[in-house]
Design a protein around this motif. Structure first.
Motif, PDB file in Angstrom:
ATOM      1  N   ALA A   1       0.836  -1.196   0.000  1.00  0.00           N
ATOM      2  CA  ALA A   1       0.000   0.000   0.000  1.00  0.00           C
ATOM      3  C   ALA A   1       0.870   1.244   0.000  1.00  0.00           C
ATOM      4  O   ALA A   1       1.973   1.257   0.540  1.00  0.00           O
ATOM      5  CB  ALA A   1      -0.907   0.009   1.229  1.00  0.00           C
ATOM      6  N   LEU A   2       0.356   2.302  -0.627  1.00  0.00           N
ATOM      7  CA  LEU A   2       0.980   3.630  -0.589  1.00  0.00           C
ATOM      8  C   LEU A   2      -0.078   4.647  -0.192  1.00  0.00           C
ATOM      9  O   LEU A   2      -1.120   4.737  -0.865  1.00  0.00           O
ATOM     10  CB  LEU A   2       1.556   4.005  -1.967  1.00  0.00           C
ATOM     11  CG  LEU A   2       2.820   3.300  -2.394  1.00  0.00           C
ATOM     12  CD1 LEU A   2       3.177   3.692  -3.820  1.00  0.00           C
ATOM     13  CD2 LEU A   2       3.977   3.626  -1.465  1.00  0.00           C
ATOM     14  N   PRO A   3       0.123   5.418   0.895  1.00  0.00           N
ATOM     15  CA  PRO A   3       1.214   5.302   1.865  1.00  0.00           C
ATOM     16  C   PRO A   3       1.210   3.918   2.533  1.00  0.00           C
ATOM     17  O   PRO A   3       0.209   3.223   2.520  1.00  0.00           O
ATOM     18  CB  PRO A   3       0.903   6.393   2.883  1.00  0.00           C
ATOM     19  CG  PRO A   3      -0.068   7.306   2.220  1.00  0.00           C
ATOM     20  CD  PRO A   3      -0.848   6.467   1.269  1.00  0.00           C
ATOM     21  N   ALA A   4       2.333   3.574   3.148  1.00  0.00           N
ATOM     22  CA  ALA A   4       2.496   2.258   3.748  1.00  0.00           C
ATOM     23  C   ALA A   4       1.483   2.025   4.867  1.00  0.00           C
ATOM     24  O   ALA A   4       1.160   2.930   5.638  1.00  0.00           O
ATOM     25  CB  ALA A   4       3.907   2.111   4.296  1.00  0.00           C
ATOM     26  N   LEU A   5       0.980   0.802   4.942  1.00  0.00           N
ATOM     27  CA  LEU A   5       0.092   0.363   6.014  1.00  0.00           C
ATOM     28  C   LEU A   5       0.806  -0.775   6.746  1.00  0.00           C
ATOM     29  O   LEU A   5       0.806  -1.920   6.270  1.00  0.00           O
ATOM     30  CB  LEU A   5      -1.245  -0.111   5.448  1.00  0.00           C
ATOM     31  CG  LEU A   5      -2.068   0.927   4.680  1.00  0.00           C
ATOM     32  CD1 LEU A   5      -3.314   0.291   4.063  1.00  0.00           C
ATOM     33  CD2 LEU A   5      -2.462   2.086   5.599  1.00  0.00           C
ATOM     34  N   PRO A   6       1.442  -0.482   7.875  1.00  0.00           N
ATOM     35  CA  PRO A   6       2.299  -1.470   8.542  1.00  0.00           C
ATOM     36  C   PRO A   6       1.619  -2.805   8.852  1.00  0.00           C
ATOM     37  O   PRO A   6       2.218  -3.874   8.648  1.00  0.00           O
ATOM     38  CB  PRO A   6       2.730  -0.755   9.823  1.00  0.00           C
ATOM     39  CG  PRO A   6       2.678   0.691   9.464  1.00  0.00           C
ATOM     40  CD  PRO A   6       1.509   0.836   8.539  1.00  0.00           C
ATOM     41  N   LEU A   7       0.374  -2.774   9.345  1.00  0.00           N
ATOM     42  CA  LEU A   7      -0.300  -4.030   9.679  1.00  0.00           C
ATOM     43  C   LEU A   7      -0.586  -4.842   8.422  1.00  0.00           C
ATOM     44  O   LEU A   7      -0.389  -6.064   8.399  1.00  0.00           O
ATOM     45  CB  LEU A   7      -1.602  -3.744  10.432  1.00  0.00           C
ATOM     46  CG  LEU A   7      -2.428  -4.973  10.835  1.00  0.00           C
ATOM     47  CD1 LEU A   7      -1.619  -5.911  11.715  1.00  0.00           C
ATOM     48  CD2 LEU A   7      -3.722  -4.547  11.523  1.00  0.00           C
ATOM     49  N   LEU A   8      -1.036  -4.180   7.364  1.00  0.00           N
ATOM     50  CA  LEU A   8      -1.282  -4.865   6.101  1.00  0.00           C
ATOM     51  C   LEU A   8       0.003  -5.494   5.582  1.00  0.00           C
ATOM     52  O   LEU A   8       0.032  -6.662   5.176  1.00  0.00           O
ATOM     53  CB  LEU A   8      -1.830  -3.884   5.069  1.00  0.00           C
ATOM     54  CG  LEU A   8      -2.023  -4.436   3.647  1.00  0.00           C
ATOM     55  CD1 LEU A   8      -3.106  -5.498   3.616  1.00  0.00           C
ATOM     56  CD2 LEU A   8      -2.350  -3.312   2.671  1.00  0.00           C
TER      57      LEU A   8
ATOM     58  N   PRO B   1      -4.987   5.724   1.227  1.00  0.00           N
ATOM     59  CA  PRO B   1      -4.016   4.798   0.630  1.00  0.00           C
ATOM     60  C   PRO B   1      -4.511   4.141  -0.651  1.00  0.00           C
ATOM     61  O   PRO B   1      -5.709   3.933  -0.841  1.00  0.00           O
ATOM     62  CB  PRO B   1      -3.831   3.747   1.733  1.00  0.00           C
ATOM     63  CG  PRO B   1      -5.154   3.736   2.435  1.00  0.00           C
ATOM     64  CD  PRO B   1      -5.606   5.170   2.445  1.00  0.00           C
ATOM     65  N   CYS B   2      -3.570   3.817  -1.503  1.00  0.00           N
ATOM     66  CA  CYS B   2      -3.816   3.021  -2.702  1.00  0.00           C
ATOM     67  C   CYS B   2      -3.241   1.635  -2.418  1.00  0.00           C
ATOM     68  O   CYS B   2      -2.061   1.507  -2.071  1.00  0.00           O
ATOM     69  CB  CYS B   2      -3.134   3.650  -3.912  1.00  0.00           C
ATOM     70  SG  CYS B   2      -3.408   2.765  -5.455  1.00  0.00           S
ATOM     71  N   ILE B   3      -4.069   0.610  -2.546  1.00  0.00           N
ATOM     72  CA  ILE B   3      -3.669  -0.748  -2.159  1.00  0.00           C
ATOM     73  C   ILE B   3      -3.529  -1.618  -3.405  1.00  0.00           C
ATOM     74  O   ILE B   3      -4.454  -1.755  -4.199  1.00  0.00           O
ATOM     75  CB  ILE B   3      -4.689  -1.353  -1.186  1.00  0.00           C
ATOM     76  CG1 ILE B   3      -4.797  -0.483   0.070  1.00  0.00           C
ATOM     77  CG2 ILE B   3      -4.293  -2.778  -0.808  1.00  0.00           C
ATOM     78  CD1 ILE B   3      -5.946  -0.859   0.987  1.00  0.00           C
TER      79      ILE B   3
END
Length: 277
Positions: free
Chosen positions: A159-166, A262-264
């Motif tokens: 993902a952008l921005p980063a999603l730490p849990l994902l 976010p864009c995933i």
């Protein structure tokens, strides 16, 4: 077509065959159906063809293939799991599609001489030697038969921005495959596998892209994690308390919706196809 007793693939199907896993496979079908159909049509499936879908599971690819080839064609779905085949038959019946689902494996099943195409999705990553598996398949097919396989590249999901849990969930899933001797990015490995089998493939990569409202996509990640939890614990990747599966879906949604729009990017789907010479 002979229907031998189900036999194990070179490596066991690591996600298992529980009722919940069969449901997860149906959700996976909904997420990737359009991309799968695109690849099948690009590969050359068309009306009137006779298609063998190996490792068909609950029938995702078989259903799409049957719609493409139409009533003048035919589809045979092959899988070692009787539970998965039962679900596949029910799904085909509900859609009014005449598909034959039979137990067996790629390695141990006689392939009818009139088959025009062999396809499979998310199967080769479970093989100890995908190139050898493809070579063995090609030797049993008549010249001109289409060989089409579709695989994931798990590491391309982010993902952008980063999603730490994902990202942590994706890393855990990929690590299960790596530590258990499988190829987490089998999509990228399709080209050398085809070449090792003496085939010259055409290829394409397609990606599902979404945003923080993609509740179904998050659920797919959660259910994939759930199916892989026994392996995660056995391989020392993460324990049940660390994963927190019962709240994981909610936490993924909360993280995404608290982020800056976010864009995933989901795992890249790679298709490869070639005709037997």
């Amino acid at each position: 077509m002979s229907t031998p007793q189900p036999q194990a693939q070179d490596q066991a199907y690591i996600l298992g065959h529980s009722e919940r896993e069969l449901v997860r496979l149906e959700r996976q079908a909904a997420l990737f159906a359009d991309l799968t159909r695109d690849i099948l049509e690009r590969a050359g499936l068309e009306r009137g063809m006779r298609v063998l879908d190996v490792g068909c599971g609950v029938g995702d690819v078989s259903l799409i293939a049957a719609d493409i080839v139409g009533p003048g064609g035919a589809v045979i779905g092959l899988d070692p799991s009787q539970a998965a085949l039962s679900v596949a038959r029910a799904r085909a019946q509900a859609k009014g599609l005449d598909i034959s689902f039979v137990p067996g494996t790629l390695e141990a099943t006689d392939i009818p001489a009139d088959i025009d195409a062999v396809t499979g999705r998310f199967l080769l990553l479970h093989m100890a030697d995908p190139g050898a598996a493809l070579a063995g398949l090609a030797k049993r097919l008549k010249p001109g038969t289409l060989v089409n396989f579709i695989e994931f590249d798990i590491s391309t999901s982010y993902a952008l921005p980063a999603l730490p849990l994902l990202h942590e969930c994706i890393e855990r899933i990929g690590e299960v495959y790596r530590r258990s001797g499988r190829t987490a990015d089998m999509g990228a490995s399709l080209y050398p596998a085809y070449r090792a089998a003496g085939l010259a493939p055409e290829m394409i990569g397609l990606t599902r892209i979404s945003n923080d409202q993609d509740v179904d996509g998050f659920e797919f990640i959660v259910e994939s994690t759930r199916s892989l939890m026994p392996a995660m614990e056995a391989l020392g990747i993460a324990g049940a308390a660390e994963i927190g599966i019962e709240t994981l879906h909610e936490r993924l949604i909360d993280e995404a919706q608290a982020s800056d729009d976010p864009c995933i990017f989901y795992p890249r789907l790679v298709g490869a196809w070639a005709r037997v010479s």
